[in-house]
Structures are given as C-alpha cells and as structure tokens.
Design a protein around this motif. Structure first.
Motif, PDB file in Angstrom:
ATOM      1  N   ASN A  96       1.631  11.234   4.633  1.00  9.81           N
ATOM      2  CA  ASN A  96       1.890  12.575   4.093  1.00  9.81           C
ATOM      3  C   ASN A  96       2.682  12.548   2.792  1.00  9.81           C
ATOM      4  O   ASN A  96       2.917  13.601   2.199  1.00  9.81           O
ATOM      5  CB  ASN A  96       2.662  13.407   5.132  1.00  9.81           C
ATOM      6  N   TYR A  97       3.103  11.348   2.370  1.00  9.39           N
ATOM      7  CA  TYR A  97       3.935  11.231   1.166  1.00  9.39           C
ATOM      8  C   TYR A  97       3.247  10.334   0.148  1.00  9.39           C
ATOM      9  O   TYR A  97       2.472   9.436   0.498  1.00  9.39           O
ATOM     10  CB  TYR A  97       5.310  10.654   1.521  1.00  9.39           C
ATOM     11  N   ALA A  98       3.535  10.583  -1.111  1.00  7.61           N
ATOM     12  CA  ALA A  98       2.935   9.789  -2.184  1.00  7.61           C
ATOM     13  C   ALA A  98       3.450   8.359  -2.121  1.00  7.61           C
ATOM     14  O   ALA A  98       4.650   8.133  -1.890  1.00  7.61           O
ATOM     15  CB  ALA A  98       3.292  10.407  -3.540  1.00  7.61           C
ATOM     16  N   PRO A  99       2.553   7.368  -2.321  1.00  9.19           N
ATOM     17  CA  PRO A  99       3.003   5.970  -2.329  1.00  9.19           C
ATOM     18  C   PRO A  99       4.074   5.752  -3.397  1.00  9.19           C
ATOM     19  O   PRO A  99       3.989   6.311  -4.498  1.00  9.19           O
ATOM     20  CB  PRO A  99       1.728   5.190  -2.653  1.00  9.19           C
ATOM     21  N   GLY A 100       5.072   4.960  -3.057  1.00 10.14           N
ATOM     22  CA  GLY A 100       6.160   4.708  -3.993  1.00 10.14           C
ATOM     23  C   GLY A 100       7.464   5.295  -3.509  1.00 10.14           C
ATOM     24  O   GLY A 100       7.772   5.279  -2.305  1.00 10.14           O
ATOM     25  N   GLN A 118       0.811  -1.218   0.000  1.00 10.38           N
ATOM     26  CA  GLN A 118       0.000   0.000   0.000  1.00 10.38           C
ATOM     27  C   GLN A 118       0.843   1.266   0.000  1.00 10.38           C
ATOM     28  O   GLN A 118       0.617   2.180  -0.817  1.00 10.38           O
ATOM     29  CB  GLN A 118      -0.917  -0.003   1.225  1.00 10.38           C
ATOM     30  N   TYR A 119       1.830   1.342   0.913  1.00 13.24           N
ATOM     31  CA  TYR A 119       2.574   2.589   1.079  1.00 13.24           C
ATOM     32  C   TYR A 119       3.765   2.722   0.131  1.00 13.24           C
ATOM     33  O   TYR A 119       4.180   3.833  -0.188  1.00 13.24           O
ATOM     34  CB  TYR A 119       3.052   2.722   2.531  1.00 13.24           C
ATOM     35  N   PHE A 120       4.331   1.588  -0.305  1.00 17.99           N
ATOM     36  CA  PHE A 120       5.508   1.657  -1.162  1.00 17.99           C
ATOM     37  C   PHE A 120       5.198   1.326  -2.620  1.00 17.99           C
ATOM     38  O   PHE A 120       6.095   1.339  -3.463  1.00 17.99           O
ATOM     39  CB  PHE A 120       6.602   0.718  -0.639  1.00 17.99           C
ATOM     40  N   ALA A 171      11.085   8.664   2.613  1.00 17.88           N
ATOM     41  CA  ALA A 171      10.704   9.150   3.946  1.00 17.88           C
ATOM     42  C   ALA A 171      11.018   8.100   5.006  1.00 17.88           C
ATOM     43  O   ALA A 171      11.488   8.418   6.101  1.00 17.88           O
ATOM     44  CB  ALA A 171       9.215   9.508   3.962  1.00 17.88           C
ATOM     45  N   MET A 172      10.770   6.821   4.687  1.00 14.08           N
ATOM     46  CA  MET A 172      11.068   5.748   5.633  1.00 14.08           C
ATOM     47  C   MET A 172      12.568   5.554   5.792  1.00 14.08           C
ATOM     48  O   MET A 172      13.056   5.220   6.884  1.00 14.08           O
ATOM     49  CB  MET A 172      10.413   4.450   5.144  1.00 14.08           C
ATOM     50  N   ILE A 173      13.324   5.779   4.722  1.00 13.72           N
ATOM     51  CA  ILE A 173      14.790   5.716   4.811  1.00 13.72           C
ATOM     52  C   ILE A 173      15.295   6.793   5.773  1.00 13.72           C
ATOM     53  O   ILE A 173      16.201   6.550   6.585  1.00 13.72           O
ATOM     54  CB  ILE A 173      15.434   5.888   3.419  1.00 13.72           C
ATOM     55  N   ALA A 174      14.700   7.986   5.704  1.00 19.36           N
ATOM     56  CA  ALA A 174      15.097   9.074   6.599  1.00 19.36           C
ATOM     57  C   ALA A 174      14.861   8.686   8.054  1.00 19.36           C
ATOM     58  O   ALA A 174      15.725   8.915   8.918  1.00 19.36           O
ATOM     59  CB  ALA A 174      14.324  10.348   6.250  1.00 19.36           C
ATOM     60  N   ILE A 175      13.695   8.109   8.345  1.00 15.79           N
ATOM     61  CA  ILE A 175      13.407   7.653   9.713  1.00 15.79           C
ATOM     62  C   ILE A 175      14.434   6.622  10.157  1.00 15.79           C
ATOM     63  O   ILE A 175      14.958   6.676  11.276  1.00 15.79           O
ATOM     64  CB  ILE A 175      11.987   7.052   9.797  1.00 15.79           C
ATOM     65  N   THR A 176      14.746   5.671   9.274  1.00 14.94           N
ATOM     66  CA  THR A 176      15.676   4.601   9.622  1.00 14.94           C
ATOM     67  C   THR A 176      17.045   5.159   9.996  1.00 14.94           C
ATOM     68  O   THR A 176      17.641   4.760  11.011  1.00 14.94           O
ATOM     69  CB  THR A 176      15.824   3.613   8.451  1.00 14.94           C
TER      70      THR A 176
END
Length: 472
Positions: A122-126, A73-75, A132-137
């Motif tokens: 808040n970010y477009a899927p893909g 869904q998100y990626f 954004a998830m890389i930034a969190i990681t």
C-alpha cells in the motif's frame, strides 16, 4: 546411569567437543548470567558440534539471503545495501540463543511475512515503505514489552476466538501462495523443480512409506539444501541461472544502509502510518505467541527424553529478547521485513531430534542452537559465497514462502472443527490476504459474532479433543 554418562563424556572429549563449563546432572547448562539473560559462547560454555556448524552456516546464510530481493523490491535499495542488512541481521538472529539464553532456534516471524508484504504494497517503494515498516517494528516491540512485563500474553491469546486466529493464519497461507503464483513466471523450471523436491521430501506420504535408510535420513534432514541443489542444476541446464563467482571480501555499505533504511536516515513514520500499522501488529503478535506454544511443546518432549539437562523456558525473557533484537536491528542495520521472531520451526525440530537421540550427539540443547548460526555471519562477507548464493536467492525466498503457506494452511485447517468455523476462517483469510489486516480483523470479528456468537465459542481444549476424535 552415571557410568553411562561418564562413557558419553569420554566420547565427547575424543570428538573435540569438551567444554570449559560442565553441567551437573539435571541442572541448567552453565553460562554468564546478566539480568534475566544468560550468555553462552561456543567452545567456552558449550562444545563445538561441526554437523550443526557447517549445515547451519550454509542454510542460515541461504535462507537469510532470501530477504535481499524483497528489500530491494519494497525498499528500492541496491543489492549491496540489501546484502549488508542480511549480513548484520544474521548476528541479531544468533543473539537470541548465545547472548540472551533462549533454547529456541531463533528466526523470523515467518508466518507474518506474506501479510507484511500485503501491507507494504500500500506504500510507495523506498522511504514511504521503510517508514511503514518502522511503524510496525515499534508497535510490535511495544506489544512484546507490555506482554513481557505483565505476563498477560497467554490471557490475550485465549481471548482471541479460535476461528479468527485460524483466519489470520489462513490469510498468511493465501498471501504466500498468491506471491508464488507471480514469482514462478520469472524462473519456471528452477522454482518448480525446487518445489517438487522439497514438498516431496517433507510432506509426501509415498516418500515417507519408503524403507528407512541412511540415505533417506540424510535427505530428510537436508530437505531445503536438496531443493537448492536440484534447483541449481535445473537452472543451469535451462539457462535460467548463471553464477558469477569472484574472490574477495564484501565490504558492507554501512553509510548508505543507515541513510536509506533506518530511522537515522528516513526519519520517523507519520501518525497515520502508526495507526494503520496497529491491526497487522496485533496479528503479528498473535502469530508469535502461536510460535511460542509450538516451541514449548517441542522442548517439553526434549526435556522428557533428556533428564540430564533442565531446559529453562521463560516467556518473559523471550519477550524482552525480541524487543532487544528488533530494536537492535532497527538502529544498527535498518528495518527487517519479517521481523525477528522466537523460532525457526524446521531447524528447532531437527536439533531437538538430534538432542533426544543421545548425549553423544548433542551434549546440551545449546550445543545445537548456538552452533547453528555463528558460521553464517563470517560467510556472509566472503564474495565467493555471495556469488554462489545470489542467483539462488529467489529460490530461497520462494521455498520460504511456499513452506510458510503450506504449514500455515494445514495449521489453520486443524484449528477449526465445524463447517461454519472452516468457512469463516477461509473468509477471514481471503479478506486479510486481499484487502489487508484491517478488513481481516474488522470484518472477521463481525462475521464471527453473526455466524457463531461469543457464547458458542468452544475452548481451545475442546477444539483439541474434537480434533483427536476426528483423527481417530
């Protein structure tokens, strides 16, 4: 005492659980030390315990598979790519105990999952959501590394006001419940059946008052598995679920996976993404430290019950292990939405209770934690298992979020003991779940200073004393 231990060792040998490395009474389970870590292999440094192997393999695969629908869904990736990530992430979960030497039953940073989904929304899927998830990681790993090197994690945790921590945890609960109110519309009969079964077994007061029996013990120990079974039956009868089982071996889509969901393929996040990820990363670390405190409390009880083994707890080692696990995941299989965390609480409780019962049940704490995961990794590559699990993945995800929300809610409520703090925790939770982590932390701190004030903040020990008085 020595005669009793010898008798137990004979029983262990008869059950095929003899290990190459024997532990001296009262010492740490042997292994291969490398740096601050300790390598222990099943069948070499710890015995094989089949109840843990079989149940752990199925439950780890089912629960890990719950991530596949989320990543799709998100990626914006295919099921084949999502399942490839699931399969590899199971290995990195296992490393916490067999490769790095922690006595924790590793898992995700589960309480952060609902908050992370709000942030990714808040970010477009893909590609954008992946970055954004890389930034969190990266930021969370930097926090693990900093607090691991300095040992300041406890100090940082004590600085955060209790109502603010309760609000962050309440935010995770609210976000989890919100997601399930939407999800239940897709499989109403299946999901509601699963919810009723699991919540009844795990939290129902009338159920707990039923007479103890072997059947009740088995059902209680396999609550999530029971939920899956009843959900599968309800889904088949209602027509909401269909199973398509094929024989073969699953081939991971490694090239496409790295191209679509890893830094090698999508590139690094923008500077603005790193800035936006700071508040939620701080929240995630607060939740992780809370998990460590829960884990330590559980292990202290196990240590006291079993003087034949010293359980080595080292938060610095755990922080470093989490850095390796999350960066290893990132660069070998791409980002993972909930991130790798120190403890799977429900399984930790189950294994510790088995360990405390006798040396016959589990010779070492690592006999439980190491054996729990390894079967899930090969099972993930068998297409019949995928055919069975695939229709139930929404159920696994739903139960994960439901139990996370339920647990986070009662933990948050137990942390605050006066009406002002309760109201503040709820307000922070709503802001975090609806508006995001920046609002949760920013507005939460402002409301805390206005409504409570720094000088009126009770210590955590005072909060615990007040909770005991309230429960008396």
């Amino acid at each position: 005492m020595e005669k009793a231990l010898k008798d137990e060792e004979k029983t262990i040998v008869k059950r095929g659980m003899k290990v190459a490395k024997k532990r001296k009474y009262g010492e740490i389970q042997p292994g291969i030390k490398w740096g601050p870590f300790v390598l222990r292999l099943p069948g070499v440094h710890v015995g094989i315990s089949w109840p843990e192997v079989l149940q752990g393999g199925v439950l780890s695969l089912a629960t890990g598979g719950a991530l596949a629908p989320l990543m799709m869904q998100y990626f914006d990736i295919s099921f084949e790519v999502a399942w490839s990530i699931v399969a590899i992430h199971l290995f990195w979960v296992w490393t916490q105990t067999f490769l790095f030497g922690d006595a924790y039953t590793a898992g995700w940073i589960t309480p952060s999952l609902p908050l992370t989904l709000v942030f990714l929304g808040n970010y477009a899927p893909g590609t954008e959501a992946v970055q954004a998830m890389i930034a969190i990681t990266f930021i969370v790993c930097a926090l693990f590394l900093f607090f691991g090197l300095t040992g300041l994690g406890a100090k940082f945790n004590s600085i955060i006001p209790v109502p603010l921590k309760a609000g962050i945890i309440m935010g995770a609960a609210i976000a989890a419940f919100q997601s399930e109110l939407t999800r239940v519309q897709t499989l109403p009969i299946t999901l509601i059946t699963a919810w009723i079964v699991v919540l009844t077994i795990m939290f129902s007061i009338p159920f707990k008052k039923l007479p103890n029996s072997k059947i009740k013990l088995i059902v209680t120990s396999n609550a999530i598995l029971a939920g899956f079974a009843f959900a599968a039956i309800a889904g088949l009868i209602s027509g909401e679920l269909t199973f398509d089982i094929e024989w073969g071996i699953f081939i991971p889509q490694y090239g496409e996976m790295l191209a679509t969901i890893s830094p090698w393929g999508v590139g690094m996040p923008t500077f603005s993404m790193f800035i936006a990820a700071i508040p939620i990363s701080i929240m995630i670390y607060i939740l992780v430290f809370g998990d460590l405190l829960v884990a330590d409390t559980l292990l202290k009880g196990a240590d006291k019950a079993r003087p034949d083994e010293k359980i080595d707890v080292n938060h610095t080692r755990t922080h470093f292990a989490l850095v390796f696990r999350n960066l290893g995941q990132l660069f070998t299989a791409g980002v993972l939405i909930p991130l790798h965390g120190p403890i799977w609480t429900g399984v930790q409780v189950y294994i510790i209770e088995r360990y405390k019962s006798s040396k016959k049940a589990l010779d070492s704490i690592f006999t439980g934690t190491i054996n729990w995961y390894w079967l899930a990794f090969p099972l993930a590559f068998l297409t019949p298992m995928i055919g069975i699990m695939a229709p139930l993945l929404p159920v696994a995800l739903s139960l994960t979020l439901l139990l996370t929300g339920f647990a986070c809610a009662y933990v948050a409520m137990s942390m605050v003991t006066d009406n002002t703090s309760r109201g503040l925790a709820l307000a922070i939770g709503m802001l975090t779940a609806v508006q995001g982590p920046i609002w949760g932390i920013g507005a939460g701190l402002l409301l805390y200073l206005i409504l409570i004030g720094k000088s009126n903040q009770p210590s955590e020990s005072e909060n615990q004393e007040q909770q005991q008085e309230n429960s008396a």
